[in-house]
Design a protein around this motif. Structure first.
Motif, PDB file in Angstrom:
ATOM      1  N   ALA A 107      -2.258   3.286 -11.065  1.00 58.49           N
ATOM      2  CA  ALA A 107      -1.446   3.655  -9.896  1.00 58.49           C
ATOM      3  C   ALA A 107      -2.229   4.287  -8.756  1.00 58.49           C
ATOM      4  O   ALA A 107      -1.711   5.127  -8.023  1.00 58.49           O
ATOM      5  CB  ALA A 107      -0.306   4.591 -10.323  1.00 58.49           C
ATOM      6  N   GLU A 111      -8.241   6.628  -6.185  1.00 57.01           N
ATOM      7  CA  GLU A 111      -8.144   6.732  -4.734  1.00 57.01           C
ATOM      8  C   GLU A 111      -7.400   8.020  -4.353  1.00 57.01           C
ATOM      9  O   GLU A 111      -7.690   8.619  -3.317  1.00 57.01           O
ATOM     10  CB  GLU A 111      -7.413   5.516  -4.157  1.00 57.01           C
ATOM     11  N   ALA A 112      -6.444   8.425  -5.178  1.00 57.66           N
ATOM     12  CA  ALA A 112      -5.712   9.657  -4.871  1.00 57.66           C
ATOM     13  C   ALA A 112      -6.633  10.874  -4.882  1.00 57.66           C
ATOM     14  O   ALA A 112      -6.325  11.893  -4.283  1.00 57.66           O
ATOM     15  CB  ALA A 112      -4.555   9.856  -5.848  1.00 57.66           C
TER      16      ALA A 112
ATOM     17  N   ARG B  89       5.360  15.391   3.118  1.00 56.24           N
ATOM     18  CA  ARG B  89       4.454  14.573   3.899  1.00 56.24           C
ATOM     19  C   ARG B  89       3.146  15.361   4.079  1.00 56.24           C
ATOM     20  O   ARG B  89       3.123  16.584   3.903  1.00 56.24           O
ATOM     21  CB  ARG B  89       5.093  14.226   5.239  1.00 56.24           C
ATOM     22  N   GLN B 243       0.034   8.560 -11.462  1.00 50.77           N
ATOM     23  CA  GLN B 243      -1.141   8.778 -10.623  1.00 50.77           C
ATOM     24  C   GLN B 243      -1.867  10.084 -10.960  1.00 50.77           C
ATOM     25  O   GLN B 243      -3.069  10.201 -10.752  1.00 50.77           O
ATOM     26  CB  GLN B 243      -0.708   8.797  -9.152  1.00 50.77           C
TER      27      GLN B 243
ATOM     28  N   ALA C  85      -1.990   7.219   6.963  1.00 51.61           N
ATOM     29  CA  ALA C  85      -1.601   8.454   6.283  1.00 51.61           C
ATOM     30  C   ALA C  85      -0.221   8.919   6.717  1.00 51.61           C
ATOM     31  O   ALA C  85       0.508   9.556   5.958  1.00 51.61           O
ATOM     32  CB  ALA C  85      -2.634   9.554   6.555  1.00 51.61           C
ATOM     33  N   SER C  86       0.154   8.587   7.937  1.00 50.38           N
ATOM     34  CA  SER C  86       1.421   9.108   8.454  1.00 50.38           C
ATOM     35  C   SER C  86       2.643   8.411   7.872  1.00 50.38           C
ATOM     36  O   SER C  86       3.724   8.975   7.869  1.00 50.38           O
ATOM     37  CB  SER C  86       1.461   8.976   9.977  1.00 50.38           C
ATOM     38  N   CYS C  87       2.464   7.188   7.385  1.00 53.00           N
ATOM     39  CA  CYS C  87       3.682   6.490   6.952  1.00 53.00           C
ATOM     40  C   CYS C  87       3.723   6.087   5.491  1.00 53.00           C
ATOM     41  O   CYS C  87       4.682   5.432   5.063  1.00 53.00           O
ATOM     42  CB  CYS C  87       3.973   5.310   7.868  1.00 53.00           C
ATOM     43  N   ARG C  89       3.721   7.182   1.326  1.00 48.52           N
ATOM     44  CA  ARG C  89       3.792   8.227   0.313  1.00 48.52           C
ATOM     45  C   ARG C  89       2.542   8.107  -0.565  1.00 48.52           C
ATOM     46  O   ARG C  89       1.886   7.064  -0.588  1.00 48.52           O
ATOM     47  CB  ARG C  89       5.081   8.077  -0.498  1.00 48.52           C
ATOM     48  N   PRO C  90       2.214   9.170  -1.323  1.00 48.09           N
ATOM     49  CA  PRO C  90       0.906   9.181  -1.992  1.00 48.09           C
ATOM     50  C   PRO C  90       0.639   7.975  -2.893  1.00 48.09           C
ATOM     51  O   PRO C  90      -0.512   7.582  -3.064  1.00 48.09           O
ATOM     52  CB  PRO C  90       0.959  10.476  -2.815  1.00 48.09           C
ATOM     53  N   TYR C  91       1.644   7.388  -3.486  1.00 46.85           N
ATOM     54  CA  TYR C  91       1.401   6.313  -4.461  1.00 46.85           C
ATOM     55  C   TYR C  91       1.478   4.933  -3.826  1.00 46.85           C
ATOM     56  O   TYR C  91       1.388   3.923  -4.523  1.00 46.85           O
ATOM     57  CB  TYR C  91       2.416   6.408  -5.607  1.00 46.85           C
ATOM     58  N   GLY C 114      -6.174   9.222   0.253  1.00 50.83           N
ATOM     59  CA  GLY C 114      -5.491   9.100  -1.033  1.00 50.83           C
ATOM     60  C   GLY C 114      -4.894   7.739  -1.345  1.00 50.83           C
ATOM     61  O   GLY C 114      -4.300   7.571  -2.412  1.00 50.83           O
ATOM     62  N   LYS C 116      -4.734   3.596  -2.010  1.00 48.58           N
ATOM     63  CA  LYS C 116      -5.445   2.441  -2.540  1.00 48.58           C
ATOM     64  C   LYS C 116      -5.380   1.290  -1.547  1.00 48.58           C
ATOM     65  O   LYS C 116      -4.381   1.104  -0.854  1.00 48.58           O
ATOM     66  CB  LYS C 116      -4.759   2.001  -3.828  1.00 48.58           C
ATOM     67  N   ALA C 146      -0.328   0.898  -8.044  1.00 48.93           N
ATOM     68  CA  ALA C 146       0.125   1.503  -6.796  1.00 48.93           C
ATOM     69  C   ALA C 146       1.046   0.500  -6.097  1.00 48.93           C
ATOM     70  O   ALA C 146       0.879  -0.702  -6.216  1.00 48.93           O
ATOM     71  CB  ALA C 146      -1.071   1.845  -5.926  1.00 48.93           C
ATOM     72  N   LYS C 147       2.016   1.030  -5.379  1.00 53.00           N
ATOM     73  CA  LYS C 147       3.040   0.167  -4.784  1.00 53.00           C
ATOM     74  C   LYS C 147       2.627  -0.303  -3.388  1.00 53.00           C
ATOM     75  O   LYS C 147       2.487   0.512  -2.475  1.00 53.00           O
ATOM     76  CB  LYS C 147       4.330   0.973  -4.680  1.00 53.00           C
TER      77      LYS C 147
END
Lengths: 370, 370, 370, 370
Positions: A107, A111-112, B89, B243, C85-87, C89-91, C114, C116, C146-147
């Motif tokens: 997941a 990279e995280a 965020r 993650q 980064a602004s749009c 989520r972490p995953y 963060g 991928k 990752a999504k």
């Protein structure tokens, strides 16, 4: 909740050959947890059991306390992300196979932590010196490219193959030449070391790698992996554990499990069983003329099957369909483990045989299965 | 390895009152792990036991599947960092007490996910509306300041005090007014809810908070915490678990433990015992004239003692010295748990009494202990 | 330090066709900086000039303040990493071409936030619907992967090709279908929109993309890129600028430059010149029988040359050797810009012609150059 | 757009004393940009001008190329976050004043790189050895606390005060003793070094610090800061620049500006002017009996004023109200710069005097202003 071992009739749920973590822990491990349960222990990995487990693992590796530190974490993803985060600077990248666990099954955990992955095509599930060298050459346009600094490989590999001593020695030497660290993911290192093809001892892996880890989760523990870190990289490692939520308050439960796995040869005995079960399944497929998608060297069988056989097997067994080939055939993955019931393996093989014989004309002698 | 409970003589190691995670798990939990061990289960948290545990917890909360999702993780640090990372965020900050666990006991785990902590002074170990409001007012110089977006509190607090329904209700309303999410760290939520001072049910906490978690590690489990996430914030949560290495392959072992803790009232029974033991210790100190550094509302006693008494107690008991006061006295922390042996508590109290009587002239009747 | 334009003899340093940022800014831009220099302005992007520039860009796009916010940043890497980064989520992961700028020329800047990257092979330097769809299908094993959440493309592409309206429209529709955001890197959007092959207006790109940016650095500014963010994604964007060091105290210097570029048609006039120069170079190569490695659609020429010709050209011109082909030939990259001197282009073409004629027998009529 | 310098009547906009970045660049700097504009230069910081600027700065410091590398970045936030990210491991923390720029004016930029800030109270805007030592002592509970590894201070400080040689020498020695790196934020290092109270040369700061930076943005440049990194920490630094979007393609524009600032003594001449202007304002306030909230040692004046005087001044001047005191008075911040018009300073002082005389009875002789 019916125990599968008591299941005698057709009403049973399908037997799982999905993975090597469908059951709980080996009974000896649970007994060890029971036996040690009431003692009071120091927290966060400094308990007597963790210390004994470290000593037992070091004995198995044949290394001293001055050579390596050992840390226990609850999961393989933790082991990988912590190992990598602990030894890279922010702009440094990881070289991995495109099929690497960190590349496609975690997941984006690496990279995280901020690090780029550079993907390299696999050959027989493994990294080759040629492909590694090429990847390094293609990633030298500095500072516009992240700097390759660590090679990540798994033994056994994602497709169940194992590295020979010669292969890993060559990669290790190449890493030193190119100033790369070497991390060996050992989620299935037990079955790798017990593979008939294996010619390495734990000491070899220790010498070749800068960090490697010994997987407990897939080897009969409730959970837990033991990370072996060469002394030069061990300073501050425990902070990373804490920072990533992997430093358990009751570190004892990881210590006890690894103590039990390495007290005698339980770790290796369990892996040997897992390998024997997959070998039996694999041999049956080959005898009946099915093509393997990867050599069966450890506890995973990747075999190309016609869809009708798959549907038949799925009535009584659970396993992953791995890949749909363009010709209509399907690669399935069958995984055995320390817990795999040989009786079920025999039933599985019989089911394959039965279907194959019944469908002989349409399948075995044809290049393309249906 | 001698079991402490069999220890009758002076050769025993000191009895630990260091923390609530010195022992293994409550026997019923280990038995449940044994009982369920051989069944085959789906991996990564989708097993029958985890689902049953979720249902039991929802029953206890009195909420439906449509209202909340529940996730199990191996550690409290995991619970906090995942909860926070999942709903902020990158430029959003966390408001926390300066004594908050995430502020000073998790090695920068929250900052490692990229988020700033805004520190607020505690009153009786707790966040107050006044201090919260002030912190928000002082952090409005946008975009030069990170934007406060989540309030983190613990119940029980770091000093063992508990929030009343009125207090938490007020904070919750203030959060809504100021567009803050509310996260309640429940590492010791069991002892909080079983505190004599408590007037909340799990349902109350569920309503006040956006995310809260129920601690298993300090409540008799081997390890594990259950994160309760309101539906609006639950989407994608499981990716965060994966993650950060907190999605165990054998998720069953967390499910089984919480199933057992919430099947009957084991979770609350164990917390009640822990509280009773600390109350006994605390009452003895107060009777003998010692000053408490914090009210004893759950399973932690913070008491101010003369150094000579501390040294005497340390011969047979282990506990943390928490803070050295300017007048030479020392705050010590004594923690009881589900596993605390009442016999040992009695011995501890007797030792305090004995020393106090023997040193009566110099200590009890004087404002300043020596 | 000799000005290249005064250089008449052989003692001159080689003329650079390396890139489109070898010179300073277009004189009109410097004059605008001089003209506005002494006024007092509000800081951090709220100055009059930045506001005017925003208005001018919106007029060019034909959009209102309610539709989009515009932010100025000092560099393309800033524009990309902040937009992403602004749009996300972490995953969530980014889909990009394997030749994408964020994939191989930004030192892991996206991963450092963060996220991928999922790499997809390019066709003519561009993303195709087929390859996009395939990548999405191969990245669905959740939550272990990752999504995918954002598609990143560049127009002009890394090899200088441009997207047609039909192509970008199809990708945009596919993104909506698959719940992906679309980010268009416009480092060279000027030359893309002025390409003979282009059939899009800024408004089209605005409609197709969720975020896109207009490159100033490679278009005649000292530095600076204008990020156009659809209103739905604009909230909090300015915090990201600040957090990543891209919110300049004297935001005016970015505002003034974009004001000048978009006051009349300077931005497009400069791009048109750049394209004309590369077209001239490219046409000469084709006339003389050299193979292009990519269509020359904007201000970059990728041509396959024999090594001897390259060595001859390098005596008087500087450019990148891009790739060594297996047959011994070499791909070189020649870049023109707003500042490229047409006299130098003519000399370059003459040098190519001269060498080709002199080496006619061995090169032009043979498939394989030497 | 009217130039403020031509403004003679009441219709003028208020004159800004808000900050030291309200104007563009010093004319000499713009002229240098014009003069060098047409030459072709190597990109990404390797141009002739950047190299000359580095040499000039090294001469000023009196250090060799072997002792330090110098990097140019577009903003102060970039300078801080890159400097810190480049030299800390993930679990290491930064010690800063609670009023530190990184603590409350950079939107969590440091935490966004993963690092915890440990806040320490300021004394006269500065870090003291006592407070530093105390912070270190309180952050030793490892590995549960992040490990303090770098001390961040600013000279001039956030309240405009400066460190003496003795003070900085003591802090530097303490850092070495406690294994901390020392980073000096020099956003206003020019005014610090030109302060009447200053007894340091650039060489001193270079010796005391591991990394420090010389601010251009607030010293007359369009933008840009020069980071001076001791050789031991310089390896790989340029990757950090690239990764954070701070490596400008046209690095020349930063090089040219610093070349001009340090070619002769422009950098210091401009700072000296700024200091003289604030000294004039500060002296007037003191003469008239107003209390300063901080010593005026550089180009910032912090003075406590009655609200009525503030309202009067705001009719013709702009400045920040900094803090509302409990007694109703207000701290205002007045900032002068290289561009501050002495005529406006005189008008400002006259306005203060005029109001004070007119309101003499109610204000000057009373302890508490209205």
């Amino acid at each position: 909740m019916p125990s599968t071992s008591l299941c005698q009739d057709e009403a049973c749920p399908p037997y799982s050959l999905m993975d090597d973590y469908s059951e709980g822990a080996h009974p000896q491990i649970l007994e060890a947890l029971l036996r040690t349960n009431s003692t009071q222990q120091v927290s966060y990995g400094n308990d007597d059991y963790s210390n004994q487990a470290r000593q037992l693992i070091r004995q198995r590796i044949n290394c001293t306390e001055d050579e390596a530190d050992i840390f226990f974490v609850p999961s393989g993803t933790s082991a990988n992300l912590i190992s990598i985060a602990s030894c890279l600077r922010p702009y440094e990248a990881v070289i991995t196979l495109d099929s690497g666990h960190i590349a496609c099954k975690e997941a984006g955990a690496i990279e995280a932590t901020g690090h780029k992955l550079v993907l390299v095509p696999a050959v027989d599930g493994k990294m080759t010196p040629t492909n590694l060298r090429k990847a390094i050459q293609q990633n030298q346009f500095f500072p516009h490219m992240a700097k390759p600094r660590l090679l990540y490989i798994s033994n056994a590999s994602e497709t169940g193959t194992v590295y020979t001593k010669r292969e890993m020695s060559t990669l290790s030497a190449l890493c030193k030449e190119m100033n790369l660290l070497l991390l060996v993911d050992g989620a299935r290192i037990g079955t790798a070391l017990c593979s008939k093809k294996n010619d390495m001892a734990l000491r070899d892996i220790f010498e070749f790698a800068d960090i490697f880890w010994i997987g407990g989760t897939k080897a009969g523990a409730l959970m837990g992996e033991a990370i072996v870190v060469k002394k030069a990289l061990a300073e501050g490692f425990v902070f990373h554990l804490k920072q990533h939520g992997a430093l358990l308050a009751k570190g004892r439960i990881l210590g006890v499990q690894f103590m039990e796995l390495f007290r005698d040869d339980l770790f290796f005995a369990l892996a040997t069983h897992a390998n024997a079960m997959s070998e039996k399944i694999s041999a049956n497929f080959e005898t009946l003329g099915y093509e393997l998608a990867a050599e069966t060297e450890t506890n995973q069988v990747f075999v190309i099957l016609p869809q009708r056989l798959i549907r038949t097997l799925q009535e009584r067994f659970r396993f992953y369909t791995w890949e749909h080939l363009d010709d209509g055939r399907v690669v399935v993955r069958i995984v055995t483990s320390w817990a795999t019931d040989e009786l079920q393996v025999d039933k599985f093989n019989a089911a394959v045989l039965q279907w194959t014989v019944a469908n002989k004309d349409v399948s075995i002698d044809q290049e393309r299965c249906i």
